[in-house]
Write a protein that holds these residues in place. Structure first.
Motif, PDB file in Angstrom:
ATOM      1  N   LEU A 157      28.762  41.655  39.521  1.00 56.52           N
ATOM      2  CA  LEU A 157      29.399  41.672  40.952  1.00 56.52           C
ATOM      3  C   LEU A 157      30.161  42.624  41.441  1.00 56.52           C
ATOM      4  O   LEU A 157      30.744  42.996  42.539  1.00 56.52           O
ATOM      5  CB  LEU A 157      30.301  40.471  41.095  1.00 56.52           C
ATOM      6  N   GLY A 158      30.257  43.769  40.185  1.00 55.01           N
ATOM      7  CA  GLY A 158      31.037  44.930  40.493  1.00 55.01           C
ATOM      8  C   GLY A 158      32.655  44.865  39.968  1.00 55.01           C
ATOM      9  O   GLY A 158      33.091  44.007  39.002  1.00 55.01           O
ATOM     10  N   ALA A 159      33.392  45.525  40.526  1.00 56.60           N
ATOM     11  CA  ALA A 159      34.927  45.609  39.758  1.00 56.60           C
ATOM     12  C   ALA A 159      35.684  44.808  40.925  1.00 56.60           C
ATOM     13  O   ALA A 159      35.672  45.141  42.107  1.00 56.60           O
ATOM     14  CB  ALA A 159      35.460  47.150  39.475  1.00 56.60           C
ATOM     15  N   ASN A 160      36.637  44.083  40.325  1.00 55.19           N
ATOM     16  CA  ASN A 160      37.636  43.591  41.193  1.00 55.19           C
ATOM     17  C   ASN A 160      38.876  44.502  41.454  1.00 55.19           C
ATOM     18  O   ASN A 160      38.721  45.867  41.092  1.00 55.19           O
ATOM     19  CB  ASN A 160      38.307  42.303  40.311  1.00 55.19           C
ATOM     20  N   ASP A 161      40.014  44.220  41.998  1.00 54.82           N
ATOM     21  CA  ASP A 161      41.021  45.119  42.270  1.00 54.82           C
ATOM     22  C   ASP A 161      41.509  45.515  41.249  1.00 54.82           C
ATOM     23  O   ASP A 161      42.295  46.823  41.430  1.00 54.82           O
ATOM     24  CB  ASP A 161      42.013  44.468  43.400  1.00 54.82           C
ATOM     25  N   ALA A 162      41.646  44.991  40.236  1.00 55.40           N
ATOM     26  CA  ALA A 162      42.329  45.554  38.912  1.00 55.40           C
ATOM     27  C   ALA A 162      41.397  46.681  38.327  1.00 55.40           C
ATOM     28  O   ALA A 162      41.776  47.171  37.298  1.00 55.40           O
ATOM     29  CB  ALA A 162      42.682  44.339  38.165  1.00 55.40           C
ATOM     30  N   GLY A 163      40.150  46.827  38.501  1.00 54.91           N
ATOM     31  CA  GLY A 163      39.395  47.697  38.037  1.00 54.91           C
ATOM     32  C   GLY A 163      38.383  47.031  36.900  1.00 54.91           C
ATOM     33  O   GLY A 163      37.763  47.818  36.439  1.00 54.91           O
ATOM     34  N   ASN A 164      38.583  45.648  36.705  1.00 54.17           N
ATOM     35  CA  ASN A 164      37.713  45.037  35.800  1.00 54.17           C
ATOM     36  C   ASN A 164      36.385  44.625  36.494  1.00 54.17           C
ATOM     37  O   ASN A 164      36.158  44.481  37.343  1.00 54.17           O
ATOM     38  CB  ASN A 164      38.441  43.673  35.333  1.00 54.17           C
ATOM     39  N   VAL A 165      35.311  44.908  35.596  1.00 58.46           N
ATOM     40  CA  VAL A 165      34.030  44.563  35.935  1.00 58.46           C
ATOM     41  C   VAL A 165      33.692  43.159  35.800  1.00 58.46           C
ATOM     42  O   VAL A 165      34.164  42.300  34.846  1.00 58.46           O
ATOM     43  CB  VAL A 165      33.002  45.061  35.018  1.00 58.46           C
ATOM     44  N   VAL A 166      33.157  42.383  37.065  1.00 58.27           N
ATOM     45  CA  VAL A 166      33.136  41.049  37.273  1.00 58.27           C
ATOM     46  C   VAL A 166      31.542  40.815  37.177  1.00 58.27           C
ATOM     47  O   VAL A 166      30.900  41.355  37.691  1.00 58.27           O
ATOM     48  CB  VAL A 166      33.811  40.346  38.388  1.00 58.27           C
ATOM     49  N   ALA A 167      31.186  39.784  36.420  1.00 55.87           N
ATOM     50  CA  ALA A 167      29.936  39.186  36.509  1.00 55.87           C
ATOM     51  C   ALA A 167      29.817  37.761  36.765  1.00 55.87           C
ATOM     52  O   ALA A 167      30.851  36.971  36.339  1.00 55.87           O
ATOM     53  CB  ALA A 167      29.227  39.726  35.312  1.00 55.87           C
TER      54      ALA A 167
END
Length: 151
Positions: A123-133
Motif C-alpha cells: 500500500l506504500g508508506a504511511n505518514d511516519a514513513g513506514n511501509v504498509v501492506a
C-alpha cells in the motif's frame, strides 16, 4: 565437499546414523529416503499409502515449500480462490487480472501441486514513513487444512 559424505564425521558431531546415511544417500543420487519407527505397527503401510506418511522423509529435491508465484500458477491460484470468490470473501478476477498480480503472490507447493497461496498488496508508506501492506487472498486447499500449514 567430500568430507560431507563421511559417516564417521557425521557420527562425531552427534548425528544419528540413520539421518546421516539418508543425507549421504541423497547426496549420491537417491531422490528421497524415508526413516520409520520400527515400533510403529503398520508404519510402513502408513508411510506408503497415506499422503503425509508416518515417518521422516529426507529429500534431495524441492518436495514441499513456499516460493514466489510465477505465470504457470495462475490457474492453480484461481482454483484455490474459487470458493472464496463464491462466498464473496475476495473479489472475482479474470485470468488476465490474476496473472497481472502474480509477482505479489506466494504459494505453498508440494510436488508441483499448489496447497495454498497468499497475496501481499503493498500500500506504500504511511505518514511516519513506514511501509504498509495488506495480506489478501490467503487460503489453504481444504485437503491440507488442519495440518499446520497456515490454517
Amino acid at each position: 565437499r567430500s568430507d560431507m559424505l563421511d559417516l564417521d564425521l557425521w557420527s562425531q558431531v552427534g548425528f544419528p546414523l540413520a539421518v546421516a546415511a539418508s543425507v549421504i544417500a541423497c547426496c549420491k543420487g537417491v531422490k528421497r529416503a524415508h526413516l520409520l519407527d520400527a515400533r510403529l505397527d503398520g508404519g510402513l503401510l502408513l508411510e506408503l499409502y497415506t499422503r503425509d506418511g508416518a515417518g521422516t522423509m529426507i529429500s534431495a529435491d524441492f518436495y514441499e515449500g513456499i516460493r514466489r508465484a510465477n505465470d504457470t500458477d495462475v490457474d492453480g491460484i484461481g482454483e484455490l480462490l474459487r470458493p472464496l470468490v463464491a462466498a464473496g470473501v475476495v473479489a472475482p478476477r479474470g485470468h488476465d487480472a490474476l496473472a497481472a498480480l502474480m509477482r505479489d503472490f506466494v504459494v505453498l507447493e508440494r510436488e508441483g501441486r499448489l496447497m495454498g497461496c497468499a497475496y501481499l498488496n503493498m500500500l506504500g508508506a504511511n505518514d511516519a514513513g513506514n511501509v504498509v501492506a495488506e495480506v489478501g487472498a490467503f487460503c489453504i486447499d481444504p485437503a491440507f487444512r488442519g495440518s499446520g500449514r497456515g490454517d
